[in-house]
Scaffold this motif. Structure first.
Motif, PDB file in Angstrom:
ATOM      1  N   ARG A  28       0.841  -1.213   0.000  1.00  0.00           N
ATOM      2  CA  ARG A  28       0.000   0.000   0.000  1.00  0.00           C
ATOM      3  C   ARG A  28       0.867   1.251   0.000  1.00  0.00           C
ATOM      4  NH1 ARG A  28      -3.086   3.072  -1.887  1.00  0.00           N
ATOM      5  NH2 ARG A  28      -4.691   4.206  -0.730  1.00  0.00           N
ATOM      6  N   LEU A  29       1.962   1.244   0.759  1.00  0.00           N
ATOM      7  CA  LEU A  29       2.858   2.398   0.779  1.00  0.00           C
ATOM      8  C   LEU A  29       3.483   2.615  -0.596  1.00  0.00           C
ATOM      9  CD1 LEU A  29       4.078   4.631   2.505  1.00  0.00           C
ATOM     10  CD2 LEU A  29       5.896   3.037   3.196  1.00  0.00           C
ATOM     11  N   ALA A  30       3.821   1.518  -1.275  1.00  0.00           N
ATOM     12  CA  ALA A  30       4.365   1.621  -2.635  1.00  0.00           C
ATOM     13  C   ALA A  30       3.337   2.240  -3.580  1.00  0.00           C
ATOM     14  CB  ALA A  30       4.792   0.248  -3.136  1.00  0.00           C
ATOM     15  N   GLU A  31       2.072   1.914  -3.378  1.00  0.00           N
ATOM     16  CA  GLU A  31       1.012   2.484  -4.224  1.00  0.00           C
ATOM     17  C   GLU A  31       0.898   3.987  -4.022  1.00  0.00           C
ATOM     18  OE1 GLU A  31      -2.299   0.161  -2.999  1.00  0.00           O
ATOM     19  OE2 GLU A  31      -1.794  -1.557  -4.294  1.00  0.00           O
ATOM     20  N   TYR A  32       1.050   4.446  -2.779  1.00  0.00           N
ATOM     21  CA  TYR A  32       1.041   5.879  -2.512  1.00  0.00           C
ATOM     22  C   TYR A  32       2.154   6.595  -3.281  1.00  0.00           C
ATOM     23  CZ  TYR A  32      -2.428   6.564   1.222  1.00  0.00           C
ATOM     24  OH  TYR A  32      -3.596   6.697   1.936  1.00  0.00           O
ATOM     25  N   MET A  33       3.279   5.899  -3.471  1.00  0.00           N
ATOM     26  CA  MET A  33       4.430   6.478  -4.174  1.00  0.00           C
ATOM     27  C   MET A  33       4.407   6.148  -5.668  1.00  0.00           C
ATOM     28  SD  MET A  33       6.239   8.186  -1.940  1.00  0.00           S
ATOM     29  CE  MET A  33       7.919   8.297  -2.554  1.00  0.00           C
ATOM     30  N   ASP A  34       3.246   5.676  -6.160  1.00  0.00           N
ATOM     31  CA  ASP A  34       3.079   5.364  -7.580  1.00  0.00           C
ATOM     32  C   ASP A  34       3.976   4.219  -8.029  1.00  0.00           C
ATOM     33  OD1 ASP A  34       1.884   5.671 -10.072  1.00  0.00           O
ATOM     34  OD2 ASP A  34       3.374   7.125 -10.763  1.00  0.00           O
ATOM     35  N   ILE A 131      10.738   1.325   0.444  1.00  0.00           N
ATOM     36  CA  ILE A 131      10.101   2.190  -0.550  1.00  0.00           C
ATOM     37  C   ILE A 131      10.965   3.421  -0.813  1.00  0.00           C
ATOM     38  CG2 ILE A 131       8.010   3.476  -1.133  1.00  0.00           C
ATOM     39  CD1 ILE A 131       7.751   0.382  -0.981  1.00  0.00           C
ATOM     40  N   LEU A 132      11.617   3.929   0.235  1.00  0.00           N
ATOM     41  CA  LEU A 132      12.544   5.048   0.051  1.00  0.00           C
ATOM     42  C   LEU A 132      13.624   4.682  -0.957  1.00  0.00           C
ATOM     43  CD1 LEU A 132      14.169   7.240   2.817  1.00  0.00           C
ATOM     44  CD2 LEU A 132      15.609   6.082   1.149  1.00  0.00           C
ATOM     45  N   ALA A 133      14.203   3.495  -0.798  1.00  0.00           N
ATOM     46  CA  ALA A 133      15.285   3.063  -1.688  1.00  0.00           C
ATOM     47  C   ALA A 133      14.807   2.956  -3.135  1.00  0.00           C
ATOM     48  CB  ALA A 133      15.850   1.731  -1.217  1.00  0.00           C
ATOM     49  N   MET A 134      13.625   2.385  -3.317  1.00  0.00           N
ATOM     50  CA  MET A 134      13.079   2.249  -4.675  1.00  0.00           C
ATOM     51  C   MET A 134      12.879   3.619  -5.318  1.00  0.00           C
ATOM     52  SD  MET A 134      12.722  -1.045  -5.036  1.00  0.00           S
ATOM     53  CE  MET A 134      12.501  -2.521  -4.035  1.00  0.00           C
ATOM     54  N   GLN A 135      12.288   4.541  -4.543  1.00  0.00           N
ATOM     55  CA  GLN A 135      12.025   5.859  -5.100  1.00  0.00           C
ATOM     56  C   GLN A 135      13.323   6.598  -5.394  1.00  0.00           C
ATOM     57  OE1 GLN A 135       9.021   7.182  -6.072  1.00  0.00           O
ATOM     58  NE2 GLN A 135      10.416   8.676  -7.010  1.00  0.00           N
ATOM     59  N   GLN A 136      14.332   6.421  -4.541  1.00  0.00           N
ATOM     60  CA  GLN A 136      15.609   7.080  -4.806  1.00  0.00           C
ATOM     61  C   GLN A 136      16.245   6.515  -6.067  1.00  0.00           C
ATOM     62  OE1 GLN A 136      16.760   9.799  -2.952  1.00  0.00           O
ATOM     63  NE2 GLN A 136      17.986   9.928  -4.814  1.00  0.00           N
ATOM     64  N   GLY A 137      16.081   5.223  -6.293  1.00  0.00           N
ATOM     65  CA  GLY A 137      16.573   4.634  -7.536  1.00  0.00           C
ATOM     66  C   GLY A 137      15.911   5.265  -8.744  1.00  0.00           C
ATOM     67  N   VAL A 138      14.606   5.526  -8.649  1.00  0.00           N
ATOM     68  CA  VAL A 138      13.897   6.206  -9.734  1.00  0.00           C
ATOM     69  C   VAL A 138      14.428   7.628  -9.905  1.00  0.00           C
ATOM     70  CG1 VAL A 138      11.650   7.094 -10.481  1.00  0.00           C
ATOM     71  CG2 VAL A 138      11.818   4.804  -9.463  1.00  0.00           C
ATOM     72  N   PHE A 160       7.415  -7.343  -2.080  1.00  0.00           N
ATOM     73  CA  PHE A 160       6.256  -6.746  -2.734  1.00  0.00           C
ATOM     74  C   PHE A 160       6.544  -6.547  -4.226  1.00  0.00           C
ATOM     75  CE2 PHE A 160       8.797  -2.991  -2.453  1.00  0.00           C
ATOM     76  CZ  PHE A 160       8.320  -2.137  -3.439  1.00  0.00           C
ATOM     77  N   ILE A 161       7.824  -6.630  -4.589  1.00  0.00           N
ATOM     78  CA  ILE A 161       8.221  -6.548  -5.999  1.00  0.00           C
ATOM     79  C   ILE A 161       7.534  -7.679  -6.761  1.00  0.00           C
ATOM     80  CG2 ILE A 161      10.181  -6.716  -7.596  1.00  0.00           C
ATOM     81  CD1 ILE A 161      11.961  -5.839  -5.181  1.00  0.00           C
TER      82      ILE A 161
END
Length: 442
Positions: A28-34, A131-138, A160-161
């Motif tokens: 759900r947190l990942a969904e908030y971050m698109d 989720i922070l790490a994923m978004q920073q990668g983006v 969750f990946i």
């Protein structure tokens, strides 16, 4: 939040929320971050030992090939080291900045509070950091993101990946049995839980686990690539270990026989990635990526006179691999061991393995609530030595010194060749002491 406020926020969550072992909140947190994970090409890494080393070798190869690489790793000595980036053709990573971390944690905090209002549990610190790490990668626009599981695989927050490019499985042995299961097969089933439909899977399973891995890949429609046997190994020095993989010569610039297995896993992974579109990977970049990669705290020589080696061995299998390397690089030598462990580890088995190579033990208390009291560890070493009778240590040879700074000060005073091991958590104290000692010498 500024960085200090953000770190206090994470520390508060760590102190008040335990592990959840559910993917509901992190998804759900990942969904908030698109869903930042769906914007990345992800190599998902699971295993008991070797995740950091194998991932580091692979990152080195990819960077040497001209790719921008992101990494999410744990545990680390310093908080910001959990999210790293390699720019193309560089040999060293940079970490996420304090400003970048604070900005994302501020945003994620708002979403976490909204989730609670929706009826969800508050995400754990590890879920937030994932989720922070994923978004920073983006945000970094990386070509590939290497993501390590924190614990296990199937119910790890990183799982969750849904569509990883590749799953890399390192060695599997007994650890975290209370969560993952008592047998290696049960633990392997949890680790193999990261394997998804259509993914490439690279691993070097022992014979007893290969049928299980093949079945999981068959059932999920994943494509299995088995690491081949390593050829001739020649140890020229601690700075030069030569080995052959698929009839090609490679050189490690850091010691550790177990690193050959991790390097071979990275090489097979790189060759797999080359075959599915990472065309810039070539023989020279693989050779240089392996040679130039250094992962701290794994048979790391932090002092040459006396010799002080820092190693992350923190379970039975890692202890076996450590003493095999000691036999290969320092045959016949006895060592002083500085040891600190977590109370929930099978440290008695580690002690039994290390005893034949020890002439002295200094015990310290590992940090955090899981750290075993150094006095209890010293008592356990003495009892184990008496029980198995493999080493004639006297009580005077087992000293409870409590702190790492006292242990290292004593070591440098008497000039004793030393191995520091038992827990990854003690490495921060080692680095701080050695840094301060270096500054005093200057």
């Amino acid at each position: 939040m500024n960085y200090e406020e953000a770190r206090n926020y994470i520390a508060h969550i760590q102190g008040n929320l335990g592990s959840d072992y559910s993917l509901k909140e992190v998804t759900r947190l990942a969904e908030y971050m698109d869903r930042p994970d769906k914007k990345l090409q992800i190599v998902h890494i699971a295993g008991t030992n070797g995740k950091g080393s194998a991932g580091n070798y692979l990152a080195g190869i990819l960077a040497a090939s001209g790719y921008r690489v992101g990494r999410y790793v744990s545990p680390t000595t310093h908080y910001l080291e959990r999210v790293q980036k390699w720019e193309p053709y560089t040999e060293q990573s940079v970490t996420i900045s304090a400003q970048e971390a604070a900005k994302l944690l501020t945003k994620l905090r708002v979403f976490c509070e909204q989730m609670v209002k929706e009826g969800y549990h508050h995400p754990t610190a590890f879920e937030i950091e994932t989720i922070l790490a994923m978004q920073q990668g983006v945000d970094w626009n990386v070509d590939v993101m290497l993501v390590e599981c924190g614990l296990g695989g199937r119910m790890d927050a990183t799982n969750f990946i849904t569509d990883p490019l590749l799953c890399m499985i390192t060695s599997i042995s007994r650890d975290h049995m209370a969560v993952l299961g008592e047998t290696v097969t049960e633990i392997a089933e949890e680790k193999y839980g990261i394997i998804k439909k259509g993914a490439q899977v690279v691993s070097a399973p022992p014979k007893e686990l290969q049928p299980l891995l093949e079945r999981v890949c068959r059932e999920t429609g994943a494509h299995l690539h088995l690491v081949q046997s390593v050829g001739q190994v020649q140890i020229h020095s601690c700075e030069e270990t030569q080995f052959y993989y698929r009839d090609r010569s490679y050189v490690l610039s850091t010691p550790g026989l177990y690193q050959i297995d991790n390097a071979a896993l990275a090489l097979e992974t790189a060759q797999c990635m080359q075959s599915i579109g990472f065309a810039k990977i070539n023989e020279e970049s693989m050779k240089w990526g392996i040679y130039s990669s250094r992962w701290p705290g794994r048979m790391e020589v932090i002092c040459k006179k006396p010799i002080i080696l820092l190693d992350g061995a923190h379970n039975e299998d890692a202890a076996k691999r450590l003493v095999q390397s000691l036999e290969a690089y320092y045959p016949g030598q006895k060592w002083q061991f500085i040891m600190g462990v977590f109370a929930d580890k099978e440290y008695q088995k580690m002690i039994h393995i290390l005893l034949p190579y020890a002439k002295r033990f200094l015990t310290v208390t590992a940090p955090g609530p899981r750290g075993l009291d150094s006095g209890k560890l010293a008592k356990s070493i003495w009892q184990t030595a008496q029980k198995f009778g493999e080493n004639r240590l006297s009580l005077e040879d087992i000293q409870d010194v409590r702190t790492m700074s006292d242990a290292l000060y004593q070591t440098l005073q008497i000039g004793e060749n030393t191995i520091i091991c038992g827990s990854l958590s003690i490495q921060g104290a080692v680095q701080r002491f050695m840094s301060e000692a270096g500054e005093m010498e200057e």
